[in-house]
Design a protein around this motif. Sequence first.
Motif, short mmCIF file in Angstrom:
data_model
loop_
_atom_site.label_atom_id
_atom_site.label_comp_id
_atom_site.label_asym_id
_atom_site.label_seq_id
_atom_site.Cartn_x
_atom_site.Cartn_y
_atom_site.Cartn_z
N UNK A 144 -4.81 -1.53 1.25
CA UNK A 144 -5.69 -0.13 0.96
C UNK A 144 -5.87 0.77 1.94
N UNK A 145 -5.78 0.46 3.34
CA UNK A 145 -5.60 1.35 4.33
C UNK A 145 -4.50 2.22 4.35
N UNK A 146 -3.06 1.50 4.28
CA UNK A 146 -1.80 1.77 4.42
C UNK A 146 -1.80 2.88 2.92
N UNK A 147 -2.45 2.69 1.91
CA UNK A 147 -2.19 3.36 0.69
C UNK A 147 -2.91 4.76 1.14
N UNK A 185 0.68 -1.21 -0.05
CA UNK A 185 -0.01 -0.14 -0.25
C UNK A 185 0.83 1.31 0.02
N UNK A 186 2.03 1.14 0.84
CA UNK A 186 2.73 2.28 0.99
C UNK A 186 3.34 2.56 -0.34
N UNK A 187 4.01 1.54 -1.13
CA UNK A 187 4.63 1.72 -2.40
C UNK A 187 3.64 2.21 -3.34
N UNK A 188 2.45 1.81 -3.25
CA UNK A 188 1.44 2.23 -4.36
C UNK A 188 1.44 3.63 -4.15
N UNK A 189 1.09 4.15 -2.92
CA UNK A 189 0.83 5.59 -2.99
C UNK A 189 2.01 6.31 -3.11
N UNK A 240 10.69 5.57 7.27
CA UNK A 240 10.98 6.14 8.31
C UNK A 240 10.22 7.46 8.64
N UNK A 241 9.68 7.99 7.46
CA UNK A 241 8.67 9.24 7.67
C UNK A 241 7.42 8.97 7.50
N UNK A 242 6.74 8.07 6.83
CA UNK A 242 5.45 8.04 6.39
C UNK A 242 4.69 6.64 7.30
N UNK A 243 5.34 5.69 7.10
CA UNK A 243 4.53 4.71 7.79
C UNK A 243 4.39 4.72 9.44
#
Lengths: 306, 268
Positions: free
Chosen positions: B145-148, B87-91, B176-179
């Motif tokens: 989905x939630x992470x995105x 999800x993080x990668x997609x966003x 380090x900065x988003x998750x």
Amino acid sequence: MIRLLLARIGSALLVIFGVCTLVFLLIHLVPGDPVEAMLGESARPADRQALRAALGLDRPLAEQYLSYLGSLARLELGRSFQFERPVADLLAERIPATLELTGAALALALVVAVPLGVLAARNQGGALDSGAMGFSLLGISIPNFWLGPLLILVFSLWLGWTPVSGRDGPASLILPAVTLGSGLAAILARMVRSSVLEVLGEDYVRTARAKGLSEAVVIRRHALRNAWLPVLTLVGLQLGGLLGGAVITETVFAWPGVGSLLVEAIQNRDYPVVQAGVLLISLAYVLVNTLTDLVYLWVDPRIRLT
Amino acid sequence: MRGLGVWLPILPLSAWALVVLAGPWLPLAPDHIDLSRILAPPATDSLLGNDDLGRPVLDRLLIGARTSFAVGLGVVALSLILGALVGGMAALAGGWVDATLVRIIDVFLAFPGILLAIALAGLLGPGIDNVIVALAAVGWVGYARLARSQILSLKQRDHVVAARALGAGSGRVLLRHLLPLAVAPLIVEATFGVAGAVIAEAGLSFLGLGVQPPQASWGSMIRDGVGYMLVAPHLVLAPGLAILSVVLGVNLAGDGLRDRLDVRSARR
């Protein structure tokens, strides 16, 4: 509006294609050999080779994929290894029972959840509210495969009111429907409650009250009519859970539906039936969700008129 | 009072956790067959009675807790990590990467979750590892989905732009900065996920697709007990109540955590 409609249908078609592909990959990439499963370990290599060729399993994966898509397009679902009959016939026999069960469970869930949610919202913070929400938490936490046997124990074995299992008359539908519907009723009651609470805070509800309408009319004509939109979406989304739960519930009650056929097929490694059963249930779910979205577009003037 | 709401359900959960951790040192005999005690009802020397092979139900229940906890935590850990990364990668990547990943997520969401898990567990074959794999293969989508959506709303923040200006790569920015900022809703979702995984494992074992005998699982205990329900209802009651206590505890804890971590509702 038309664009929105076409976009929604287009993405549904894309998802359907994806679902078909994933089911193919599921069957073909997961370890486990159908030929071995069908013939047993003692079979002669020559027999295995012959069966492999007959099933087309010796061809390259890409070729198998294309012929799989081709036969799907022609609605050919293959033959069951176990019953040696066309899969389509097997499924067609089982579909009415599953429709009956999920329909009854859905109706039951709505009949329980809507009044319960409204009551809880009307008495926010009161004893009725916490009672309803406690009941709902319990409903979410009780697994189908435990509630089912418990109901059988009490109502079939001790009281003798209902048949233990099988599909034989309306009485046999009661326990499976209660088992399957309880979880959905619990989730829906929570949604109805929060949805009604939100709507009750709106200006038009204050206006309706200010012009002297009775509370019952305010709830029915003004609050519920607006509150049921998010509830409708949730029903569509939760139908997946209902269809999945039907697989377990049908097994508990020996209900002759698609779910119990699927479990049987999985245990016997009857790949064509597994493939078609998973496809059928998933496509039904995609279809219902797409229809829910379309109905939403149609009934909500805030979206329809933009 | 607010604190109590979070901590009260933790009590039965911690009791179960203690049992799981102490398991190897407890004098349990879950596989001890005693033919003279077949289907024996609860008694003082065998608190929950014995099953259809004369095995002590209490011992099997306590060992079964290990299966439930291993699957519950294993599935959630695996799907949380996978989902958060995808999800993080997609966003973060945006463009066609995002579009493709969203399509894949949509396809997975188009399956009733438990159905896909049942099919996958059936094809992979029995065993606790395969159960974890099957459930995680289904479970990661929700977290993705939630992470995105979380990362999408966070990625324009000043500190992210600053980190990028300082030359941080995408991986570093994400980890380090988003998750860390997106972690609260993911944790709440993960708590409910544990309850779902415990029920799902028991469900698979109930269908005969999960843990294999003689290994104990609450689901397979119910499956074995159903046939003797009239003569020995304790075989079905005990494991069901165990599942209920864990799932109810986890769900209550999840509700409490959600209220506590949701900063907006706390301010109101």
